[in-house]
Design a protein around this motif. Structure first.
Motif, PDB file in Angstrom:
ATOM      1  N   ALA A  76       0.874  -1.215  -0.070  1.00 42.01           N
ATOM      2  CA  ALA A  76      -0.066  -0.014  -0.077  1.00 42.01           C
ATOM      3  C   ALA A  76       0.799   1.336  -0.083  1.00 42.01           C
ATOM      4  O   ALA A  76       0.360   2.368  -0.505  1.00 42.01           O
ATOM      5  CB  ALA A  76      -0.669  -0.014   1.206  1.00 42.01           C
ATOM      6  N   TYR A  77       1.993   1.237   0.733  1.00 43.74           N
ATOM      7  CA  TYR A  77       2.820   2.453   0.675  1.00 43.74           C
ATOM      8  C   TYR A  77       3.257   2.758  -0.686  1.00 43.74           C
ATOM      9  O   TYR A  77       3.023   3.922  -1.271  1.00 43.74           O
ATOM     10  CB  TYR A  77       4.217   2.193   1.574  1.00 43.74           C
ATOM     11  CG  TYR A  77       5.556   2.922   1.097  1.00 43.74           C
ATOM     12  CD1 TYR A  77       5.210   4.330   1.674  1.00 43.74           C
ATOM     13  CD2 TYR A  77       6.456   2.795   0.362  1.00 43.74           C
ATOM     14  CE1 TYR A  77       6.212   5.080   1.489  1.00 43.74           C
ATOM     15  CE2 TYR A  77       7.226   3.311   0.150  1.00 43.74           C
ATOM     16  CZ  TYR A  77       7.457   4.819   0.623  1.00 43.74           C
ATOM     17  OH  TYR A  77       8.245   5.871   0.242  1.00 43.74           O
TER      18      TYR A  77
ATOM     19  N   LEU B 291       1.192  11.186   1.236  1.00 47.74           N
ATOM     20  CA  LEU B 291       0.036  10.251   1.562  1.00 47.74           C
ATOM     21  C   LEU B 291       0.578   8.856   1.810  1.00 47.74           C
ATOM     22  O   LEU B 291       0.328   8.053   2.657  1.00 47.74           O
ATOM     23  CB  LEU B 291      -0.917  10.360   0.571  1.00 47.74           C
ATOM     24  CG  LEU B 291      -1.656  11.643   0.695  1.00 47.74           C
ATOM     25  CD1 LEU B 291      -2.809  11.515  -0.497  1.00 47.74           C
ATOM     26  CD2 LEU B 291      -2.320  11.919   2.002  1.00 47.74           C
ATOM     27  N   GLY B 292       1.548   8.396   0.648  1.00 51.42           N
ATOM     28  CA  GLY B 292       2.206   7.516   1.086  1.00 51.42           C
ATOM     29  C   GLY B 292       3.010   7.063   2.195  1.00 51.42           C
ATOM     30  O   GLY B 292       3.237   5.949   2.717  1.00 51.42           O
ATOM     31  N   PHE B 293       3.800   7.967   2.646  1.00 52.05           N
ATOM     32  CA  PHE B 293       4.520   7.970   3.867  1.00 52.05           C
ATOM     33  C   PHE B 293       3.656   7.813   5.104  1.00 52.05           C
ATOM     34  O   PHE B 293       3.837   6.887   5.871  1.00 52.05           O
ATOM     35  CB  PHE B 293       5.266   9.593   4.051  1.00 52.05           C
ATOM     36  CG  PHE B 293       5.817   9.809   5.436  1.00 52.05           C
ATOM     37  CD1 PHE B 293       7.210   9.136   5.572  1.00 52.05           C
ATOM     38  CD2 PHE B 293       5.187  10.382   6.621  1.00 52.05           C
ATOM     39  CE1 PHE B 293       7.734   9.218   6.785  1.00 52.05           C
ATOM     40  CE2 PHE B 293       6.038  10.597   7.652  1.00 52.05           C
ATOM     41  CZ  PHE B 293       7.281   9.915   7.835  1.00 52.05           C
ATOM     42  N   LEU B 294       2.468   8.370   5.016  1.00 51.92           N
ATOM     43  CA  LEU B 294       1.499   8.199   6.127  1.00 51.92           C
ATOM     44  C   LEU B 294       0.982   6.815   6.182  1.00 51.92           C
ATOM     45  O   LEU B 294       0.747   6.002   7.161  1.00 51.92           O
ATOM     46  CB  LEU B 294       0.219   9.107   6.050  1.00 51.92           C
ATOM     47  CG  LEU B 294       0.533  10.825   6.382  1.00 51.92           C
ATOM     48  CD1 LEU B 294      -0.653  11.566   6.040  1.00 51.92           C
ATOM     49  CD2 LEU B 294       0.953  10.871   7.748  1.00 51.92           C
TER      50      LEU B 294
ATOM     51  N   TRP C 122       3.521   4.371   7.443  1.00 49.13           N
ATOM     52  CA  TRP C 122       3.494   4.479   8.934  1.00 49.13           C
ATOM     53  C   TRP C 122       2.331   3.499   9.598  1.00 49.13           C
ATOM     54  O   TRP C 122       2.323   2.574  10.728  1.00 49.13           O
ATOM     55  CB  TRP C 122       3.599   5.740   9.768  1.00 49.13           C
ATOM     56  CG  TRP C 122       5.031   6.099   9.806  1.00 49.13           C
ATOM     57  CD1 TRP C 122       5.449   7.038   8.900  1.00 49.13           C
ATOM     58  CD2 TRP C 122       5.955   5.599  10.610  1.00 49.13           C
ATOM     59  NE1 TRP C 122       6.799   7.155   9.398  1.00 49.13           N
ATOM     60  CE2 TRP C 122       7.055   6.657  10.345  1.00 49.13           C
ATOM     61  CE3 TRP C 122       5.924   4.712  11.783  1.00 49.13           C
ATOM     62  CZ2 TRP C 122       8.325   6.276  10.953  1.00 49.13           C
ATOM     63  CZ3 TRP C 122       7.205   4.670  12.717  1.00 49.13           C
ATOM     64  CH2 TRP C 122       8.287   5.174  12.234  1.00 49.13           C
ATOM     65  N   ALA C 123       1.073   3.637   8.865  1.00 44.88           N
ATOM     66  CA  ALA C 123      -0.123   2.992   9.374  1.00 44.88           C
ATOM     67  C   ALA C 123       0.273   1.494   9.072  1.00 44.88           C
ATOM     68  O   ALA C 123      -0.348   0.584   9.980  1.00 44.88           O
ATOM     69  CB  ALA C 123      -1.281   3.354   8.488  1.00 44.88           C
ATOM     70  N   MET C 124       0.715   1.208   8.212  1.00 48.26           N
ATOM     71  CA  MET C 124       1.077  -0.279   7.780  1.00 48.26           C
ATOM     72  C   MET C 124       1.955  -0.851   8.898  1.00 48.26           C
ATOM     73  O   MET C 124       1.884  -1.868   9.340  1.00 48.26           O
ATOM     74  CB  MET C 124       1.679  -0.596   6.473  1.00 48.26           C
ATOM     75  CG  MET C 124       0.926  -0.236   5.431  1.00 48.26           C
ATOM     76  SD  MET C 124       1.761  -0.552   3.755  1.00 48.26           S
ATOM     77  CE  MET C 124       2.325  -2.118   3.936  1.00 48.26           C
ATOM     78  N   PHE C 125       2.868  -0.054   9.261  1.00 51.65           N
ATOM     79  CA  PHE C 125       4.177  -0.295  10.337  1.00 51.65           C
ATOM     80  C   PHE C 125       3.274  -0.747  11.742  1.00 51.65           C
ATOM     81  O   PHE C 125       3.636  -1.564  12.428  1.00 51.65           O
ATOM     82  CB  PHE C 125       4.942   0.765  10.423  1.00 51.65           C
ATOM     83  CG  PHE C 125       6.136   0.639  11.275  1.00 51.65           C
ATOM     84  CD1 PHE C 125       6.879  -0.386  11.348  1.00 51.65           C
ATOM     85  CD2 PHE C 125       6.058   1.291  12.626  1.00 51.65           C
ATOM     86  CE1 PHE C 125       7.848  -0.762  12.387  1.00 51.65           C
ATOM     87  CE2 PHE C 125       7.074   0.830  13.670  1.00 51.65           C
ATOM     88  CZ  PHE C 125       8.053   0.208  13.488  1.00 51.65           C
ATOM     89  N   LEU C 126       2.361   0.543  11.985  1.00 53.97           N
ATOM     90  CA  LEU C 126       1.703   0.037  13.460  1.00 53.97           C
ATOM     91  C   LEU C 126       0.560  -1.041  13.401  1.00 53.97           C
ATOM     92  O   LEU C 126       0.476  -1.819  14.270  1.00 53.97           O
ATOM     93  CB  LEU C 126       0.737   1.459  13.567  1.00 53.97           C
ATOM     94  CG  LEU C 126       1.520   2.880  13.728  1.00 53.97           C
ATOM     95  CD1 LEU C 126       0.393   3.980  13.936  1.00 53.97           C
ATOM     96  CD2 LEU C 126       2.245   2.718  15.067  1.00 53.97           C
ATOM     97  N   ASP C 127       0.179  -1.493  12.050  1.00 46.05           N
ATOM     98  CA  ASP C 127      -0.684  -2.757  11.880  1.00 46.05           C
ATOM     99  C   ASP C 127       0.182  -3.793  12.400  1.00 46.05           C
ATOM    100  O   ASP C 127      -0.048  -4.832  12.795  1.00 46.05           O
ATOM    101  CB  ASP C 127      -1.172  -2.636  10.590  1.00 46.05           C
ATOM    102  CG  ASP C 127      -1.787  -4.033  10.283  1.00 46.05           C
ATOM    103  OD1 ASP C 127      -2.768  -4.495  11.028  1.00 46.05           O
ATOM    104  OD2 ASP C 127      -1.563  -4.805   9.221  1.00 46.05           O
ATOM    105  N   TYR C 128       1.610  -3.831  11.772  1.00 45.93           N
ATOM    106  CA  TYR C 128       2.636  -4.933  12.019  1.00 45.93           C
ATOM    107  C   TYR C 128       2.951  -5.185  13.539  1.00 45.93           C
ATOM    108  O   TYR C 128       3.530  -5.922  13.974  1.00 45.93           O
ATOM    109  CB  TYR C 128       3.717  -5.046  10.760  1.00 45.93           C
ATOM    110  CG  TYR C 128       3.129  -5.204   9.502  1.00 45.93           C
ATOM    111  CD1 TYR C 128       2.248  -6.347   9.276  1.00 45.93           C
ATOM    112  CD2 TYR C 128       3.640  -4.339   8.571  1.00 45.93           C
ATOM    113  CE1 TYR C 128       1.901  -6.477   7.860  1.00 45.93           C
ATOM    114  CE2 TYR C 128       3.356  -4.917   7.035  1.00 45.93           C
ATOM    115  CZ  TYR C 128       2.354  -5.879   6.973  1.00 45.93           C
ATOM    116  OH  TYR C 128       2.035  -6.086   5.589  1.00 45.93           O
TER     117      TYR C 128
END
Length: 295
Positions: free
Chosen positions: A90-91, A102-105, A108-114
């Motif tokens: 998704a990034y 927006l890709g940066f955000l 980070w959302a993916m990182f928090l998910d993991y």
């Protein structure tokens, strides 16, 4: 916005730079297996009690509704992977199709998910072991479980992959045993009428659509991780075809196989008000189906 603040074009290229390509060694079913490992074949089990209560006894309905929604998401991921066959999931898609910031955000959302996934595994694993061996405090199980997960990951990707395959094999044996024993029990008690029922999917006495929608938002957690197949877009043959197919197949497998588990559990234990603990409700159903050893 000045161009100096934007990512360079090379950073957003859909194709890797010369000399940086991965070898394309994975096929479609390699991706599917990887996705199933990420999602886990028993992904619906921890959510059974909670979705049953939230949906007024329609847990399997929420699993199937979530499968439809996640199926559209899987198709979207697959189409984006065809446009941008590179790692990043998704990034990469948001950065290239919308804007790098927006890709940066999104990254980070993916990182928090993991980060969230290991926490959920630790909590559920500790709850399960505490119920299995109540003499050991829950906090001790949390520490031990977190230490084991961390240790496995620190050993490296090959050790982690082998461990995942072993765990998936064990999970498949256990859950398939549950399915067989539950079918045998239901058929023995009521024949085909005891095995085939519409009530787990639609019970006019308790069906309430807002409650179903609320529970579906929780049931969607069953599919968490399927998008991991898109991170291997640079290592799979024909990514424009195989990534889309793999994402959709993983979603369908998770929904159908998980729905079967929940359907049988609902028939075995229809009164969801009597669960002692919602988080480990499926374990109680397993005890009823196969006794203490399956529990």
């Amino acid at each position: 916005m000045s161009t100096s603040k934007r990512l360079p074009e090379s950073a957003l290229s859909a194709e890797p730079a010369p000399g940086q390509e991965f070898r394309r060694v994975l096929g479609l079913w390699d991706l599917v297996l990887y996705g199933i490992v990420l999602v886990m074949p028993i992904a619906a089990v921890p959510l059974f009690g909670l979705t049953q209560q939230l949906s007024n006894g329609h847990a399997v309905t929420t699993i199937l509704l979530a499968m439809v929604a996640m199926g559209f998401t899987a198709v979207s991921y697959g189409r984006m992977a065809a446009l941008y066959p590179s790692a990043g999931s998704a990034y990469t898609y948001v950065s290239l199709s919308l804007h790098p910031r927006l890709g940066f955000l999104t990254g980070w959302a993916m990182f928090l998910d993991y980060l969230l996934v290991p926490l959920i595994c630790t909590i559920y694993g500790a709850l399960t072991l505490a119920k299995l061996i109540p003499a050991v405090p829950y906090s001790v199980w949390v520490i031990l479980f977190a230490a084991v997960i961390t240790g496995v990951n620190l050993r490296g990707i090959q050790f982690t992959a082998r461990t995942n395959r072993i765990l998936m094999a064990v999970m498949m044996v256990v859950i398939c045993t549950f399915v067989v024993l539950a079918i045998r029990m239901l058929f023995a008690n009521g024949g085909w009428m005891g095995l085939l029922s519409i009530e787990p999917i639609y019970d006019a006495k308790t069906f309430h659509f807002p409650a179903i929608l609320a529970a579906t938002s929780v049931a969607a957690l069953t599919y968490g991780g399927f998008d991991g197949v898109t991170t291997l877009a640079e290592e799979v043959h024909n990514p424009k075809r195989n990534v889309l197919l793999a994402a959709v197949i993983v979603c369908l497998f998770t929904g159908i196989f998980g729905g079967l588990q929940i359907y049988l559990a609902q028939l075995v234990w229809p009164d969801y008000h009597t669960f002692k603990n919602l988080e480990t409700a499926f374990m109680d159903v397993s005890r009823k189906v196969g006794g203490e050893w399956l529990f």
